[in-house]
Design an enzyme around this catalytic site. Structure first.
Site, PDB file in Angstrom:
ATOM      1  N   ASP A   1      27.320  12.199  50.876  1.00 35.16           N
ATOM      2  CA  ASP A   1      27.092  13.617  51.185  1.00 35.16           C
ATOM      3  C   ASP A   1      26.162  14.266  50.161  1.00 35.16           C
ATOM      4  OD1 ASP A   1      28.012  14.936  53.443  1.00 35.16           O
ATOM      5  OD2 ASP A   1      30.104  14.842  52.786  1.00 35.16           O
TER       6      ASP A   1
ATOM      7  N   LYS B   1      30.549  12.250  63.681  1.00 30.47           N
ATOM      8  CA  LYS B   1      30.124  11.319  62.636  1.00 30.47           C
ATOM      9  C   LYS B   1      30.579   9.903  62.969  1.00 30.47           C
ATOM     10  CE  LYS B   1      29.908  14.980  59.198  1.00 30.47           C
ATOM     11  NZ  LYS B   1      30.406  15.664  58.006  1.00 30.47           N
TER      12      LYS B   1
ATOM     13  N   GLN C   1      35.595  15.512  54.507  1.00 26.71           N
ATOM     14  CA  GLN C   1      35.118  16.639  55.324  1.00 26.71           C
ATOM     15  C   GLN C   1      35.595  17.966  54.721  1.00 26.71           C
ATOM     16  OE1 GLN C   1      32.965  16.362  57.858  1.00 26.71           O
ATOM     17  NE2 GLN C   1      32.934  18.565  58.174  1.00 26.71           N
TER      18      GLN C   1
END
Ligand code: GUN
Length: 277
Positions: free
Chosen positions: A115, A48, A92
């Site tokens: 997200d 990422k 995460q």
């Protein structure tokens, strides 16, 4: 059989975003929070951050130790929420045992939720409104779109009902006028359900679970799984070697959905920054 090359398409998307970001006065900024030492998470987070560099997104990386308390993680996330210069916050998953991920994610306001995990964003997607979609489901839809795969009117079967893949992906397919079935661990006659699929999505988390006898000739097969086998190799949720003989289109693992997820995170971050300008 046509291979759905997510690696190539994701690179194409990153290139498009790079051109867009080059024209933006204020560069998008993403905060990436990694708690603990999960090896898979470390690989994903690295990917990422590397993608951010390529696209021109500023990334801020925050690492907390495995034994962090709920309070410590919440304090970090709350401080990032307050920072005007940060457009997107990514925590995460999975978090180390003992931490309440839902409670931490709830601190992220919908406009910084790149997200797309928040109830507000999922709710909008479920209602067919404009909202930030979870990255993996969005990546699956974008990959099919770029290969010209028709979704409208098709029978789509999603195997897996997770919050981050199965459920939101079913909603996106429905929004594109597919006839959608969601299957899960309690589904009876799973094989028969799968055999009806024009578009079969495997998001189960079990190595080579979808076998050739479960796939209709000419189906589009999308494999969301990434499983590290005992022999050290990576396998998807689909028995690729045998299923590829029946599928019209199929994603490889790796190099299918994975890179698309990251490309969509980049897109969501650029969109969040644009909305904040
Ligand atoms: N863990 C597995 N997939 C994802 C994802 O898309 N986002 C985050 N934050 N964590 C994940």
């Amino acid at each position: 059989m046509i291979l759905l090359d997510g690696k190539r398409v994701a690179a194409e998307i990153r290139g498009e975003l790079r051109e867009k970001v080059a024209l933006m006065k204020k560069k998008p900024a993403l905060a990436v929070v990694l708690v603990g030492n999960d090896p898979a998470s470390e690989v994903y987070v690295k990917g990422k951050i590397k993608a951010c560099e390529e696209v021109g997104i500023i990334s801020y990386s925050y690492r907390l130790p495995e034994n962090s308390t709920q309070k410590e993680v919440e304090k970090l996330v709350a401080s990032l929420v307050k920072k005007k210069a940060i457009h997107g916050i990514l925590v995460q998953l999975p978090l180390p045992k003992g931490l309440d991920a839902d409670k931490i994610l709830k601190l992220i306001p919908p406009e910084k939720d790149v997200d797309g995990f928040s109830s507000a964003n999922f709710g909008k997607i479920a209602l067919g409104e404009d909202g930030v979609s979870a990255c993996t489901p969005l990546g699956v839809m974008e990959l099919m779109k770029r290969y010209g795969i028709e979704v409208k009117g098709k029978r789509a079967v999603v195997v897996g009902r997770s919050k981050i893949v199965g459920r939101p992906l079913a909603m996106l397919l429905l929004n594109r006028d597919a006839t959608v079935t969601i299957c899960h661990s309690k589904t009876e006659n799973l094989k028969e359900e799968c055999l009806r699929a024009d578009i079969l999505i495997a998001a189960i988390g079990k190595e080579r679970f979808i076998t050739a006898d479960m796939v209709k000739e000419g189906a589009v097969v999308v494999d969301v799984g990434i499983n590290r086998s005992e022999n050290g190799k990576l396998y998807g949720d689909v028995d690729f070697e045998n299923v590829k003989e029946k599928a019209a289109y199929i994603t490889p693992v790796p190099g299918g959905v994975g890179p698309m997820t990251i490309a969509m995170l980049m897109k969501n971050t650029v969109d969040a920054a644009e909305k904040n300008e």
